[in-house]
Design a protein around this motif. Structure first.
Motif, short mmCIF file in Angstrom:
data_model
loop_
_atom_site.label_atom_id
_atom_site.label_comp_id
_atom_site.label_asym_id
_atom_site.label_seq_id
_atom_site.Cartn_x
_atom_site.Cartn_y
_atom_site.Cartn_z
N LEU A 126 7.41 6.54 5.22
CA LEU A 126 6.94 5.69 4.13
C LEU A 126 5.43 5.43 4.17
CD1 LEU A 126 9.80 3.02 4.01
CD2 LEU A 126 9.66 5.25 2.90
N GLU A 127 4.73 6.02 5.11
CA GLU A 127 3.32 5.69 5.29
C GLU A 127 2.48 5.99 4.06
OE1 GLU A 127 -0.20 6.07 8.65
OE2 GLU A 127 1.66 7.22 8.87
N ASP A 128 2.63 7.18 3.48
CA ASP A 128 1.84 7.52 2.29
C ASP A 128 2.13 6.55 1.14
OD1 ASP A 128 0.69 9.62 3.61
OD2 ASP A 128 1.91 11.17 2.65
N ALA A 129 3.39 6.19 0.99
CA ALA A 129 3.77 5.27 -0.08
C ALA A 129 3.16 3.90 0.10
CB ALA A 129 5.28 5.16 -0.14
N CYS A 130 3.07 3.45 1.34
CA CYS A 130 2.60 2.09 1.62
C CYS A 130 1.08 1.97 1.70
CB CYS A 130 3.22 1.59 2.93
SG CYS A 130 5.01 1.32 2.84
N LYS A 131 0.42 3.09 1.93
CA LYS A 131 -1.03 3.02 2.14
C LYS A 131 -1.87 3.48 0.95
CE LYS A 131 -1.26 3.25 7.19
NZ LYS A 131 -1.85 3.96 8.35
N ASP A 132 -1.21 3.88 -0.14
CA ASP A 132 -1.97 4.43 -1.27
C ASP A 132 -1.29 4.06 -2.58
OD1 ASP A 132 -3.76 5.86 -2.84
OD2 ASP A 132 -2.64 7.73 -2.63
N LEU A 133 -1.52 2.85 -3.07
CA LEU A 133 -0.92 2.40 -4.32
C LEU A 133 -1.79 2.82 -5.51
CD1 LEU A 133 0.22 -1.22 -3.34
CD2 LEU A 133 1.47 0.94 -3.11
N PRO A 134 -1.17 3.16 -6.65
CA PRO A 134 -1.94 3.65 -7.79
C PRO A 134 -2.62 2.56 -8.60
CG PRO A 134 0.36 3.57 -8.38
CD PRO A 134 0.28 3.19 -6.92
N HIS A 135 -2.22 1.31 -8.39
CA HIS A 135 -2.76 0.19 -9.15
C HIS A 135 -2.56 -1.06 -8.31
CE1 HIS A 135 -3.21 -2.84 -12.33
NE2 HIS A 135 -3.74 -1.89 -13.09
N LYS A 136 -3.46 -2.02 -8.45
CA LYS A 136 -3.38 -3.22 -7.60
C LYS A 136 -2.19 -4.12 -7.92
CE LYS A 136 -8.11 -3.55 -5.99
NZ LYS A 136 -9.33 -4.38 -5.85
N LYS A 137 -1.49 -3.86 -9.01
CA LYS A 137 -0.28 -4.62 -9.30
C LYS A 137 0.98 -3.90 -8.82
CE LYS A 137 -2.10 -7.27 -13.16
NZ LYS A 137 -1.90 -7.76 -14.55
N SER A 138 0.82 -2.67 -8.35
CA SER A 138 1.95 -1.90 -7.83
C SER A 138 2.33 -2.38 -6.43
CB SER A 138 1.60 -0.41 -7.80
OG SER A 138 1.23 0.05 -9.08
N TYR A 139 3.52 -2.00 -6.00
CA TYR A 139 3.92 -2.33 -4.63
C TYR A 139 5.05 -1.42 -4.18
CZ TYR A 139 7.93 -4.95 -6.59
OH TYR A 139 9.06 -5.33 -7.24
N THR A 140 5.23 -1.34 -2.86
CA THR A 140 6.38 -0.66 -2.28
C THR A 140 7.16 -1.66 -1.44
OG1 THR A 140 5.10 0.06 -0.34
CG2 THR A 140 5.22 1.58 -2.21
N LEU A 141 8.45 -1.40 -1.29
CA LEU A 141 9.34 -2.39 -0.71
C LEU A 141 10.31 -1.72 0.26
CD1 LEU A 141 10.74 -5.27 -0.89
CD2 LEU A 141 12.06 -4.30 -2.78
N TRP A 142 10.50 -2.33 1.41
CA TRP A 142 11.55 -1.92 2.36
C TRP A 142 12.45 -3.12 2.61
CZ3 TRP A 142 12.38 -4.27 7.14
CH2 TRP A 142 13.37 -3.67 7.94
N TYR A 143 13.76 -2.90 2.48
CA TYR A 143 14.75 -3.92 2.82
C TYR A 143 15.56 -3.48 4.02
CZ TYR A 143 14.63 -7.05 -1.26
OH TYR A 143 14.27 -7.97 -2.20
N ALA A 144 15.79 -4.40 4.93
CA ALA A 144 16.75 -4.16 6.00
C ALA A 144 18.15 -4.30 5.42
CB ALA A 144 16.53 -5.16 7.13
#
Length: 458
Positions: A326-344
């Motif tokens: 998930l590193e690429d997803a978490c370290k490079d967002l396309p917009h400052k309102k975007s986000y990525t999420l991980w749930y246990a």
């Protein structure tokens, strides 16, 4: 019932009926023949019979939050349930009977304030019960309480022939089985859910949070993964890569939300995270008094209205190097309102599930949300989602219906046996494909249903 016909209504009135309640402002270019605003079960039955009379399909909109816009279909009659709001609560049996367009927040506002109970509905306050529960229900504290659909004790359904049925474990069992995890391919229109409720422990709703700079991503992620398996059973655990309000820096936020009988129990539950946390947090808090109302407010800010959205999801393999995947997803967002999420999801991911359609899971649920405002950013933000999921999907067992778009990507949403049975049920109860079902590329699936396979080989 109020009907807005495309060929005779004022264009502005039709357009409002067509897409006015869609949460995603990236509007689909699909056009129903008519939109029926149903306000009762009787009107839902009449709307289905109208579609049969006109020899066209039926589409359904509960909350309008499906980001792929599944409810907007060509050559259909769209049954709009936004004005059909119904809720009855039986405190003695802890059962609520709720209409599909009620949002999780609307439901819980009544349950918490008037009855001292709650239901593990969707995190985002605008999500309607209909789509949320049909697709499985990845809601509050899913890792311990299970999926929301597990607490559906019965459903009332208008079939593709216009018949109103009550479905539970003893009668019309196939429809009851399918209603818990079929997603938009359910071969009928749910008019009411019968929901098992949970006592709401207001005094024990407490949270701990740790906001790390993205350079400490690996340390923070390794830490939360290491403590999750043995963590308290009433605590929701998640991590978000995002730009916090007031901070012009990408951050990795780890959250623990404990739902206990008392503040003392909550502190005991949250203490292992506090004592083991890595150094370097920019902001942190421990066992802070919290509430469901406050959590809805936080989720609402994370998912703002009036924006354009594109999302995807994956259940990451249990043995994967999750931070690396998930590193690429978490370290490079396309917009400052975007986000990525991980749930246990552990330990719910390892237990035997009830007999229901919902069956896809792993220890790690991942979702990415591109959020933006300007149409000129559509291609860039959608391409980011596509490129990230293309990498991630090779380390995933499947996906969650709620954050998917069947027009864009094919993958697995159920265990094989469940998928086969689900599509058989769809064909049995709706052989003509009257209910629109799964919106795949070209909207061709019809009565056949959705193919349950990866675009690639694991």
């Amino acid at each position: 019932m109020k009907i807005t016909w495309r060929d005779s209504a004022d264009p502005a009135v039709y357009e409002e009926a067509r897409v006015g309640r869609l949460f995603n402002h990236r509007r689909p270019q699909r056009f129903p023949l008519a939109v029926v605003k149903a306000t009762s079960e009787r009107e839902i039955v009449d709307a289905v019979k109208l579609a049969i009379e006109k020899n066209c399909r039926v589409a359904v909109r509960s909350g309008g939050h499906a980001l792929a816009g599944w409810s907007v279909r060509d050559q259909s009659i769209l049954i709009e349930l936004g004005e059909y709001k119904h809720l009855e609560v039986d405190p003695g049996s802890r059962i609520a009977r709720a209409s599909p367009s009620l949002t999780g927040k609307e439901l819980n506002d009544v349950l918490v304030k008037e009855h001292g109970m709650m239901f593990p509905a969707g995190h985002c306050p605008e999500v309607g019960l209909g789509g949320f529960l049909l697709q499985g229900g990845n809601g509050w504290n899913c890792r311990n309480w299970g999926w929301g659909c597990e607490r559906v004790k019965a459903v009332d359904v208008v079939t593709a022939t216009g018949e109103l049925l009550h479905c539970n474990a003893a009668q019309n069992r196939d429809l009851y089985w399918a209603a818990r995890g079929s997603g938009p391919g359910f071969p009928g229109v749910v008019t009411q859910f019968h929901l098992e409720l949970i006592p709401y422990r207001k005094l024990g709703f407490r949270s701990s949070g740790y906001v790390y700079p993205i350079r400490l991503y690996r340390e923070a992620f390794d830490w939360v993964l290491s403590i999750t398996p043995g963590f308290d059973g009433d605590t929701q655990i998640l991590a978000v890569s995002y730009y916090p309000e007031g901070i012009d820096e990408l951050c990795f936020f780890v959250s623990f939300l404990a739902m206990k009988h008392s503040p003392e129990e909550a502190e005991e539950a949250l203490r292992p995270a506090q004592d083991s946390r890595p150094d370097g947090a920019m902001t942190e808090w421990f066992c802070q008094e919290d509430s469901l109302e406050n959590q809805y407010s936080i989720e609402g800010k994370l998912n703002p209205e009036g924006h354009r959205y594109c999302s995807e999801s994956a259940y990451i393999c249990n043995d994967a190097d999750v931070p690396a995947v998930l590193e690429d997803a978490c370290k490079d967002l396309p917009h400052k309102k975007s986000y990525t999420l991980w749930y246990a999801v552990y330990p719910s991911s390892r237990r035997t599930l009830p007999d229901m359609a919902m069956s896809m899971r792993s220890d790690h649920y991942f979702a990415l949300y591109a959020i933006w405002e300007d149409e000129k950013d559509d291609l860039r933000c959608q391409s980011w989602v596509a490129n990230i999921i293309k990498k991630v999907q090779h380390h995933a067992v499947g996906s969650y219906l709620g954050d998917a778009d069947f027009q864009v990507r094919q993958t697995k949403f159920w265990e094989d046996a469940n998928a086969q049975r689900l599509m058989e049920i769809r064909r049995e109860w709706d052989p003509q494909g009257t209910i629109c079902g799964y919106l795949d590329k070209g909207d061709r699936s019809g009565a056949k249903g959705l193919e349950n396979k990866h675009e690639f080989k694991l």
